[in-house]
Scaffold this motif. Structure first.
Motif, PDB file in Angstrom:
ATOM      1  N   THR A 157      -4.834  -0.897  12.338  1.00 27.16           N
ATOM      2  CA  THR A 157      -4.274  -1.214  11.013  1.00 27.16           C
ATOM      3  C   THR A 157      -4.278  -2.796  10.504  1.00 27.16           C
ATOM      4  O   THR A 157      -3.865  -3.140   9.751  1.00 27.16           O
ATOM      5  N   GLU A 211       2.438  -6.942   5.639  1.00 27.50           N
ATOM      6  CA  GLU A 211       1.478  -7.655   5.210  1.00 27.50           C
ATOM      7  C   GLU A 211       0.139  -7.716   6.050  1.00 27.50           C
ATOM      8  O   GLU A 211      -0.949  -8.022   5.875  1.00 27.50           O
ATOM      9  N   VAL A 212       0.469  -7.632   7.401  1.00 26.59           N
ATOM     10  CA  VAL A 212      -0.440  -8.030   8.381  1.00 26.59           C
ATOM     11  C   VAL A 212      -1.274  -6.713   8.656  1.00 26.59           C
ATOM     12  O   VAL A 212      -1.843  -6.668   9.731  1.00 26.59           O
ATOM     13  N   MET A 213      -0.853  -5.424   8.014  1.00 25.57           N
ATOM     14  CA  MET A 213      -1.514  -4.235   8.225  1.00 25.57           C
ATOM     15  C   MET A 213      -1.963  -3.866   6.949  1.00 25.57           C
ATOM     16  O   MET A 213      -1.540  -4.226   5.680  1.00 25.57           O
ATOM     17  N   THR A 214      -3.056  -3.019   6.903  1.00 24.58           N
ATOM     18  CA  THR A 214      -3.823  -2.399   5.759  1.00 24.58           C
ATOM     19  C   THR A 214      -4.585  -1.496   6.087  1.00 24.58           C
ATOM     20  O   THR A 214      -5.093  -1.024   7.094  1.00 24.58           O
ATOM     21  N   GLY A 230      -8.125  -1.233   8.061  1.00 26.11           N
ATOM     22  CA  GLY A 230      -8.116  -2.551   8.723  1.00 26.11           C
ATOM     23  C   GLY A 230      -8.522  -2.296  10.392  1.00 26.11           C
ATOM     24  O   GLY A 230      -9.170  -1.414  10.288  1.00 26.11           O
ATOM     25  N   ASN A 288      -4.757  -6.243   9.296  1.00 25.32           N
ATOM     26  CA  ASN A 288      -5.467  -6.821   8.442  1.00 25.32           C
ATOM     27  C   ASN A 288      -5.982  -8.322   8.793  1.00 25.32           C
ATOM     28  O   ASN A 288      -5.286  -9.332   8.656  1.00 25.32           O
ATOM     29  N   TRP A 289      -7.047  -8.245   9.276  1.00 20.90           N
ATOM     30  CA  TRP A 289      -7.527  -9.573   9.866  1.00 20.90           C
ATOM     31  C   TRP A 289      -7.818 -10.793   8.790  1.00 20.90           C
ATOM     32  O   TRP A 289      -7.759 -11.916   8.980  1.00 20.90           O
ATOM     33  N   GLU A 290      -8.003 -10.241   7.354  1.00 22.23           N
ATOM     34  CA  GLU A 290      -8.141 -11.244   6.179  1.00 22.23           C
ATOM     35  C   GLU A 290      -6.850 -11.544   6.078  1.00 22.23           C
ATOM     36  O   GLU A 290      -6.751 -13.099   5.936  1.00 22.23           O
ATOM     37  N   LYS A 291      -5.851 -11.193   6.160  1.00 20.71           N
ATOM     38  CA  LYS A 291      -4.383 -11.784   5.923  1.00 20.71           C
ATOM     39  C   LYS A 291      -4.085 -12.784   7.094  1.00 20.71           C
ATOM     40  O   LYS A 291      -3.739 -13.850   6.961  1.00 20.71           O
ATOM     41  N   TYR A 295       1.005  -1.153   0.096  1.00 16.25           N
ATOM     42  CA  TYR A 295       0.058  -0.098  -0.099  1.00 16.25           C
ATOM     43  C   TYR A 295       0.723   1.371  -0.060  1.00 16.25           C
ATOM     44  O   TYR A 295       2.158   0.988   0.122  1.00 16.25           O
TER      45      TYR A 295
END
Ligand code: MN
Length: 204
Positions: free
Chosen positions: A187, A86-89, A92, A189-192, A9
Motif C-alpha cells: 500500500t 497519506e503514505v498509503m494509496t 501502491g 505511496n512512494w510518490e508521497k 481514498y
C-alpha cells in the motif's frame, strides 16, 4: 479547532491488504477520538487551537505542563494518523524511485535491506507504537516509538510511518503483526514519500 481529515481514498481502496472494516474503525473511531480529545484538552487554550499540530509537537515544552501529556498523546495520535493515511494509496507498493531511493541506498545499502530493517522495527516493537523512516541532519534513519510519540518532538522529519497498534490490524490479522506488515508494503505511496523526503531534506 482540529478536524478529522477525510481519507484520501475509499475505505475499501486498500483491500485486500487492509480491510474496509479496519479502515472504518481506525479512521472513524480511533483517529476521530484523538481529534476530539485534543480539542477537549485545548478547550481553555484558544491560542493553541489555531496552531499547526506539527508545530505543537515540535515544541511540546511550550505546552502548559498540566496538559502536556494529553497534548502529546492526542496531538501525536492526530498527526501520526493524518500522515499515515497519506503514505498509503491503492495501487501502491513496489520500490521507490528518484531521490528517496538514492537516500535509502546510501543509508541502508539497498532497498531490500531497508525493507527488512523497517519491518523488523515494526515487528519487534513491544506493545503499541509506530515504526518510522525519518530524516535527521540530512540522513535517513529507522526508529520505533511507543504509544503516539512522534519523532517530530525530537526534531526529526518523518517520511514513512507504520502503525503497529493492534487496532491497526487485529480485525483481519489477529495477532499476526508480521503478516500485516508484509501486506502493508503493498500500500505504500512512494510518490508521497518522495515529496516528504524532498521537502524534509530542504528543511533539515
Ligand atoms: Mn492507529
Amino acid at each position: 479547532m482540529f478536524t478529522l481529515p477525510d481519507l484520501p481514498y475509499d475505505y475499501k481502496a486498500l483491500e485486500p491488504f487492509i480491510d474496509e472494516e479496519t479502515m472504518h474503525f481506525h479512521h472513524d473511531r480511533h483517529h476521530a477520538t484523538y481529534v476530539k480529545n485534543l480539542n477537549d484538552v485545548l478547550g481553555g487554550h484558544e491560542d493553541l487551537l489555531n496552531l499547526d499540530i506539527n508545530d505543537i509537537l515540535r515544541d511540546l515544552e511550550k505546552i502548559p505542563e498540566e496538559i502536556r501529556i494529553k497534548v502529546k498523546n492526542n496531538g501525536g495520535g492526530h498527526a501520526n494518523h493524518s500522515l499515515f493515511w497519506e503514505v498509503m494509496t491503492p495501487g501502491g507498493g513496489g520500490e521507490p524511485k528518484g531521490k528517496v531511493l538514492g537516500a535509502i541506498e546510501n543509508s541502508f545499502g539497498d532497498f531490500p535491506t531497508f525493507q527488512e530493517k523497517f519491518s523488523a522495527a515494526g515487528v519487534s516493537h513491544f506493545g503499541s507504537g509506530w515504526a518510522w523512516l525519518v530524516i535527521k541532519d540530512g540522513k535517513l534513519d529507522i526508529l520505533d516509538t511507543p504509544n503516539q510519540d512522534s519523532p517530530v518532538s525530537e526534531r526529526k522529519t518523518p517520511i514513512l510511518l507504520l502503525d503497529v497498534w493492534e487496532h491497526a490490524y487485529y480485525l483481519k490479522y489477529k495477532n499476526m503483526r508480521a503478516d500485516y506488515i508484509k501486506a502493508w508494503w503493498n500500500t505504500v505511496n512512494w510518490e508521497k514519500v518522495e515529496k516528504l523526503f524532498e521537502s524534509g531534506v530542504n528543511k533539515s
